[in-house]
Design a protein around this motif. Structure first.
Motif, PDB file in Angstrom:
ATOM      1  N   SER A  52     -26.110  18.639  -0.247  1.00 60.80           N
ATOM      2  CA  SER A  52     -26.807  19.000   0.787  1.00 60.80           C
ATOM      3  C   SER A  52     -26.352  19.837   1.925  1.00 60.80           C
ATOM      4  O   SER A  52     -24.838  19.470   2.161  1.00 60.80           O
ATOM      5  N   ALA A 103     -26.209  29.728   4.501  1.00 63.46           N
ATOM      6  CA  ALA A 103     -27.139  28.434   4.256  1.00 63.46           C
ATOM      7  C   ALA A 103     -28.266  28.843   2.497  1.00 63.46           C
ATOM      8  O   ALA A 103     -27.872  28.147   1.389  1.00 63.46           O
ATOM      9  N   SER A 116     -27.210  27.954  -1.307  1.00 61.20           N
ATOM     10  CA  SER A 116     -28.544  27.329  -2.248  1.00 61.20           C
ATOM     11  C   SER A 116     -28.038  28.465  -3.213  1.00 61.20           C
ATOM     12  O   SER A 116     -28.178  27.721  -4.167  1.00 61.20           O
ATOM     13  N   LYS A 117     -28.095  29.778  -3.308  1.00 61.70           N
ATOM     14  CA  LYS A 117     -28.292  30.934  -3.903  1.00 61.70           C
ATOM     15  C   LYS A 117     -27.409  30.210  -5.623  1.00 61.70           C
ATOM     16  O   LYS A 117     -27.398  30.292  -6.495  1.00 61.70           O
ATOM     17  N   GLN A 142     -27.728  27.006  -7.102  1.00 68.07           N
ATOM     18  CA  GLN A 142     -29.145  26.805  -7.688  1.00 68.07           C
ATOM     19  C   GLN A 142     -28.054  27.644  -9.041  1.00 68.07           C
ATOM     20  O   GLN A 142     -28.816  27.292 -10.575  1.00 68.07           O
ATOM     21  N   ASN A 159     -29.366  20.673  -5.231  1.00 67.25           N
ATOM     22  CA  ASN A 159     -29.083  21.034  -3.283  1.00 67.25           C
ATOM     23  C   ASN A 159     -30.378  20.888  -2.457  1.00 67.25           C
ATOM     24  O   ASN A 159     -31.731  21.399  -3.014  1.00 67.25           O
ATOM     25  N   GLU A 160     -30.052  20.381  -1.365  1.00 71.11           N
ATOM     26  CA  GLU A 160     -31.315  20.771  -0.765  1.00 71.11           C
ATOM     27  C   GLU A 160     -31.043  21.571   0.877  1.00 71.11           C
ATOM     28  O   GLU A 160     -29.540  21.128   1.204  1.00 71.11           O
ATOM     29  N   ILE A 161     -31.643  21.958   1.188  1.00 75.16           N
ATOM     30  CA  ILE A 161     -31.213  22.383   2.527  1.00 75.16           C
ATOM     31  C   ILE A 161     -32.011  21.715   3.516  1.00 75.16           C
ATOM     32  O   ILE A 161     -33.091  22.246   3.790  1.00 75.16           O
ATOM     33  N   LYS A 182     -35.458  23.333   1.504  1.00 74.01           N
ATOM     34  CA  LYS A 182     -35.257  23.479   0.126  1.00 74.01           C
ATOM     35  C   LYS A 182     -35.113  22.366   0.031  1.00 74.01           C
ATOM     36  O   LYS A 182     -34.052  21.437   0.087  1.00 74.01           O
ATOM     37  N   ILE A 240     -36.664  29.584  -4.886  1.00 76.04           N
ATOM     38  CA  ILE A 240     -35.857  29.643  -3.044  1.00 76.04           C
ATOM     39  C   ILE A 240     -36.734  30.152  -3.014  1.00 76.04           C
ATOM     40  O   ILE A 240     -36.987  31.652  -2.853  1.00 76.04           O
TER      41      ILE A 240
END
Length: 274
Positions: A111, A132, A136-137, A140, A146-148, A161, A168
Protein backbone atom coordinates in the motif's frame (compact mmCIF):
# COMPACT_ATOMS: atom_id res chain seq x y z
CA UNK A 1 -28.44 -23.83 24.64
CA UNK A 2 -25.01 -22.97 23.20
CA UNK A 3 -26.41 -19.81 21.59
CA UNK A 4 -27.90 -18.71 24.91
CA UNK A 5 -24.60 -19.26 26.72
CA UNK A 6 -22.72 -17.22 24.09
CA UNK A 7 -25.30 -14.44 24.42
CA UNK A 8 -24.87 -14.31 28.18
CA UNK A 9 -21.07 -14.28 27.87
CA UNK A 10 -21.28 -11.41 25.39
CA UNK A 11 -23.57 -9.40 27.68
CA UNK A 12 -21.27 -9.95 30.67
CA UNK A 13 -18.06 -9.30 28.74
CA UNK A 14 -15.74 -6.77 30.34
CA UNK A 15 -12.75 -5.72 28.19
CA UNK A 16 -9.32 -6.19 29.70
CA UNK A 17 -6.73 -3.44 29.71
CA UNK A 18 -5.11 -4.95 26.60
CA UNK A 19 -8.48 -5.15 24.84
CA UNK A 20 -9.16 -1.51 25.60
CA UNK A 21 -5.76 -0.45 24.26
CA UNK A 22 -6.32 -2.45 21.10
CA UNK A 23 -9.76 -0.88 20.64
CA UNK A 24 -8.22 2.60 20.96
CA UNK A 25 -5.60 1.75 18.34
CA UNK A 26 -8.26 0.65 15.88
CA UNK A 27 -10.32 3.79 16.49
CA UNK A 28 -9.99 7.18 14.78
CA UNK A 29 -9.58 5.89 11.24
CA UNK A 30 -10.31 7.98 8.14
CA UNK A 31 -13.39 7.32 6.01
CA UNK A 32 -12.55 5.91 2.58
CA UNK A 33 -13.69 7.41 -0.71
CA UNK A 34 -12.98 6.83 -4.40
CA UNK A 35 -13.61 10.45 -5.46
CA UNK A 36 -11.83 13.77 -4.93
CA UNK A 37 -12.82 17.10 -6.47
CA UNK A 38 -9.41 18.80 -6.58
CA UNK A 39 -7.58 17.06 -9.42
CA UNK A 40 -5.42 17.98 -12.41
CA UNK A 41 -2.09 18.90 -10.78
CA UNK A 42 0.80 18.29 -13.23
CA UNK A 43 3.39 15.67 -12.30
CA UNK A 44 6.92 16.70 -11.42
CA UNK A 45 9.25 15.65 -14.29
CA UNK A 46 6.64 13.43 -16.00
CA UNK A 47 9.19 12.33 -18.61
CA UNK A 48 11.15 10.56 -15.85
CA UNK A 49 8.22 8.50 -14.54
CA UNK A 50 8.57 5.56 -17.02
CA UNK A 51 12.28 5.07 -16.22
CA UNK A 52 11.56 5.46 -12.49
CA UNK A 53 8.90 2.76 -12.76
CA UNK A 54 11.44 0.41 -14.35
CA UNK A 55 13.90 1.24 -11.56
CA UNK A 56 11.22 0.28 -9.01
CA UNK A 57 10.80 -3.04 -10.83
CA UNK A 58 14.53 -3.80 -10.76
CA UNK A 59 15.05 -2.67 -7.17
CA UNK A 60 12.16 -4.62 -5.67
CA UNK A 61 12.49 -7.73 -7.83
CA UNK A 62 15.09 -9.46 -5.69
CA UNK A 63 13.48 -8.37 -2.45
CA UNK A 64 9.98 -9.60 -3.30
CA UNK A 65 10.50 -12.58 -5.58
CA UNK A 66 12.06 -15.86 -4.47
CA UNK A 67 13.37 -17.92 -7.39
CA UNK A 68 13.06 -21.70 -7.28
CA UNK A 69 14.72 -23.86 -9.91
CA UNK A 70 13.38 -27.15 -11.22
CA UNK A 71 14.66 -29.42 -14.02
CA UNK A 72 11.29 -29.91 -15.66
CA UNK A 73 11.68 -28.12 -18.98
CA UNK A 74 12.87 -29.47 -22.32
CA UNK A 75 14.61 -27.69 -25.23
CA UNK A 76 16.31 -28.65 -28.47
CA UNK A 77 19.65 -27.45 -27.09
CA UNK A 78 21.39 -28.05 -23.78
CA UNK A 79 23.85 -30.18 -21.83
CA UNK A 80 21.67 -32.80 -20.15
CA UNK A 81 19.85 -35.38 -22.25
CA UNK A 82 16.54 -36.87 -21.21
CA UNK A 83 16.42 -40.59 -21.94
CA UNK A 84 12.64 -40.53 -21.91
CA UNK A 85 12.54 -37.82 -24.58
CA UNK A 86 15.00 -39.64 -26.88
CA UNK A 87 12.25 -42.06 -27.91
CA UNK A 88 10.20 -39.22 -29.33
CA UNK A 89 13.07 -37.88 -31.42
CA UNK A 90 12.36 -40.38 -34.21
CA UNK A 91 8.94 -38.77 -34.55
CA UNK A 92 10.48 -35.34 -35.04
CA UNK A 93 10.47 -34.06 -31.46
CA UNK A 94 13.93 -32.55 -30.96
CA UNK A 95 13.27 -31.22 -27.44
CA UNK A 96 15.48 -33.86 -25.83
CA UNK A 97 17.58 -31.71 -23.47
CA UNK A 98 16.66 -31.03 -19.86
CA UNK A 99 16.49 -27.31 -19.11
CA UNK A 100 16.07 -25.63 -15.73
CA UNK A 101 12.84 -23.69 -15.51
CA UNK A 102 12.68 -20.78 -13.10
CA UNK A 103 9.40 -20.49 -11.26
CA UNK A 104 8.76 -17.23 -9.47
CA UNK A 105 6.99 -17.54 -6.15
CA UNK A 106 5.48 -14.16 -5.37
CA UNK A 107 3.24 -13.36 -2.44
CA UNK A 108 3.28 -9.66 -1.61
CA UNK A 109 0.89 -6.74 -1.27
CA UNK A 110 1.97 -3.10 -0.94
CA UNK A 111 0.00 0.00 0.00
CA UNK A 112 1.32 3.45 -0.90
CA UNK A 113 -0.10 6.33 1.12
CA UNK A 114 0.42 9.91 -0.12
CA UNK A 115 0.18 12.99 2.09
CA UNK A 116 -2.04 15.60 0.38
CA UNK A 117 -2.16 18.20 3.14
CA UNK A 118 -1.82 21.93 2.63
CA UNK A 119 1.94 22.02 3.24
CA UNK A 120 2.44 19.72 0.24
CA UNK A 121 1.35 22.63 -2.00
CA UNK A 122 4.91 24.03 -1.88
CA UNK A 123 5.83 21.90 -4.89
CA UNK A 124 6.05 18.66 -2.94
CA UNK A 125 2.67 17.33 -4.08
CA UNK A 126 3.80 17.12 -7.70
CA UNK A 127 6.82 15.07 -6.59
CA UNK A 128 4.77 12.79 -4.33
CA UNK A 129 2.19 12.17 -7.06
CA UNK A 130 4.94 11.22 -9.54
CA UNK A 131 6.53 8.90 -6.96
CA UNK A 132 3.17 7.17 -6.38
CA UNK A 133 2.60 6.67 -10.10
CA UNK A 134 6.12 5.36 -10.73
CA UNK A 135 5.88 2.92 -7.82
CA UNK A 136 2.49 1.64 -8.94
CA UNK A 137 3.77 1.11 -12.50
CA UNK A 138 6.80 -0.78 -11.23
CA UNK A 139 4.73 -2.95 -8.90
CA UNK A 140 2.23 -3.69 -11.67
CA UNK A 141 5.11 -4.90 -13.86
CA UNK A 142 6.16 -7.17 -10.99
CA UNK A 143 2.55 -8.33 -10.66
CA UNK A 144 2.59 -7.23 -7.04
CA UNK A 145 -0.81 -6.26 -5.67
CA UNK A 146 -0.77 -2.58 -4.77
CA UNK A 147 -3.12 0.14 -3.64
CA UNK A 148 -2.56 3.89 -3.91
CA UNK A 149 -4.27 6.22 -1.45
CA UNK A 150 -4.11 9.99 -0.88
CA UNK A 151 -5.20 11.62 2.35
CA UNK A 152 -5.96 14.95 4.00
CA UNK A 153 -8.47 16.17 6.56
CA UNK A 154 -10.85 17.29 3.79
CA UNK A 155 -10.58 14.42 1.29
CA UNK A 156 -10.21 11.73 4.02
CA UNK A 157 -8.62 8.63 2.40
CA UNK A 158 -9.03 8.83 -1.37
CA UNK A 159 -8.23 5.55 -3.13
CA UNK A 160 -6.79 6.33 -6.56
CA UNK A 161 -6.12 2.65 -7.39
CA UNK A 162 -7.47 -0.22 -5.29
CA UNK A 163 -5.81 -3.61 -4.88
CA UNK A 164 -8.19 -5.40 -7.23
CA UNK A 165 -7.74 -2.96 -10.13
CA UNK A 166 -5.14 -3.74 -12.79
CA UNK A 167 -5.55 -0.62 -14.92
CA UNK A 168 -3.65 2.51 -13.80
CA UNK A 169 -5.49 5.75 -14.55
CA UNK A 170 -2.80 8.43 -14.36
CA UNK A 171 -5.37 11.23 -14.06
CA UNK A 172 -6.49 9.84 -10.70
CA UNK A 173 -2.95 10.42 -9.38
CA UNK A 174 -2.96 14.16 -10.18
CA UNK A 175 -4.18 15.14 -6.73
CA UNK A 176 -4.21 18.69 -5.38
CA UNK A 177 -3.52 19.26 -1.68
CA UNK A 178 -5.56 20.86 1.10
CA UNK A 179 -5.74 21.47 4.88
CA UNK A 180 -4.34 19.20 7.61
CA UNK A 181 -2.19 16.03 7.91
CA UNK A 182 -4.04 13.10 9.56
CA UNK A 183 -1.22 10.64 8.81
CA UNK A 184 -1.93 8.27 11.70
CA UNK A 185 -5.65 8.07 10.98
CA UNK A 186 -5.02 7.46 7.28
CA UNK A 187 -2.42 4.79 8.06
CA UNK A 188 -4.87 2.92 10.29
CA UNK A 189 -7.46 2.83 7.49
CA UNK A 190 -4.85 1.75 4.93
CA UNK A 191 -3.43 -0.89 7.27
CA UNK A 192 -6.83 -2.48 7.79
CA UNK A 193 -7.38 -2.63 4.02
CA UNK A 194 -3.90 -4.07 3.53
CA UNK A 195 -4.43 -6.62 6.28
CA UNK A 196 -7.41 -8.09 4.41
CA UNK A 197 -5.11 -9.14 1.55
CA UNK A 198 -4.04 -12.80 1.59
CA UNK A 199 -0.38 -12.27 0.61
CA UNK A 200 2.46 -13.15 2.99
CA UNK A 201 4.63 -10.06 2.61
CA UNK A 202 2.90 -6.75 3.33
CA UNK A 203 4.31 -3.25 3.47
CA UNK A 204 2.95 0.28 3.66
CA UNK A 205 4.93 3.17 2.17
CA UNK A 206 4.08 6.64 3.52
CA UNK A 207 5.09 9.60 1.32
CA UNK A 208 4.92 12.82 3.33
CA UNK A 209 6.58 16.19 3.89
CA UNK A 210 6.18 16.72 7.61
CA UNK A 211 4.78 16.05 11.03
CA UNK A 212 1.35 14.45 11.43
CA UNK A 213 -1.39 16.69 12.83
CA UNK A 214 -1.81 14.15 15.64
CA UNK A 215 1.56 12.54 16.58
CA UNK A 216 -0.16 10.25 19.07
CA UNK A 217 -2.34 8.72 16.36
CA UNK A 218 0.76 8.17 14.23
CA UNK A 219 2.40 6.20 17.06
CA UNK A 220 -0.80 4.16 17.40
CA UNK A 221 -0.64 3.38 13.68
CA UNK A 222 2.92 2.08 14.07
CA UNK A 223 1.73 -0.11 16.95
CA UNK A 224 -1.15 -1.41 14.85
CA UNK A 225 1.29 -2.27 12.05
CA UNK A 226 3.34 -4.36 14.50
CA UNK A 227 0.22 -6.19 15.68
CA UNK A 228 -0.77 -6.97 12.08
CA UNK A 229 2.78 -7.89 11.02
CA UNK A 230 2.94 -5.16 8.38
CA UNK A 231 6.16 -3.24 7.66
CA UNK A 232 6.16 0.58 7.48
CA UNK A 233 8.55 2.74 5.46
CA UNK A 234 8.51 6.54 5.11
CA UNK A 235 9.66 8.39 2.00
CA UNK A 236 10.19 12.00 3.00
CA UNK A 237 9.62 14.80 0.49
CA UNK A 238 11.21 18.08 1.55
CA UNK A 239 11.51 17.09 5.19
CA UNK A 240 14.03 16.11 7.85
CA UNK A 241 14.17 12.89 9.84
CA UNK A 242 13.18 14.78 13.02
CA UNK A 243 9.65 15.31 11.69
CA UNK A 244 8.79 11.61 12.13
CA UNK A 245 8.92 10.12 15.63
CA UNK A 246 8.65 6.49 16.62
CA UNK A 247 10.02 5.09 13.35
CA UNK A 248 13.33 3.26 13.08
CA UNK A 249 15.93 5.34 11.19
CA UNK A 250 16.59 2.56 8.70
CA UNK A 251 12.98 2.70 7.50
CA UNK A 252 13.18 6.41 6.61
CA UNK A 253 14.69 8.00 3.52
CA UNK A 254 14.22 11.14 1.42
CA UNK A 255 12.87 11.44 -2.12
CA UNK A 256 13.42 14.92 -3.54
CA UNK A 257 12.66 13.93 -7.14
CA UNK A 258 11.18 10.92 -8.88
CA UNK A 259 14.60 10.36 -10.46
CA UNK A 260 16.17 9.35 -7.11
CA UNK A 261 13.38 6.92 -6.24
CA UNK A 262 15.69 3.99 -7.04
CA UNK A 263 18.27 5.18 -4.50
CA UNK A 264 15.60 5.68 -1.84
CA UNK A 265 14.07 2.23 -2.38
CA UNK A 266 17.50 0.59 -2.38
CA UNK A 267 18.09 1.94 1.13
CA UNK A 268 14.72 0.61 2.30
CA UNK A 269 15.37 -2.80 0.72
CA UNK A 270 18.78 -3.06 2.41
CA UNK A 271 17.05 -2.60 5.76
CA UNK A 272 15.35 -5.98 5.19
CA UNK A 273 11.92 -4.42 5.40
CA UNK A 274 10.52 -7.35 3.40
Amino acid sequence: MIAEELRQEAENFSPSEDDSELRDIFSNTLPVTTKWKLMGLPFNNPELIPSAGKAVYRTLHRALIDDTEELNGFRNRGRKLSSKKLVGSVLGDDRIFKTPVIENELSAAISILIDASGSMARGYQEIANAVALAMSKGLQSLQVKNEIGFYSSEMCLYIAKPFNQQYIDEKRFQVCSDLYTPSGEAMKSALMRLNRQSEDKKCLFLVTDGKPSCPGSFIEALELAKILGISIAVLGVGMTRDNIEGLDDKYFTNVECVSNLKTALSKIVKSNIF
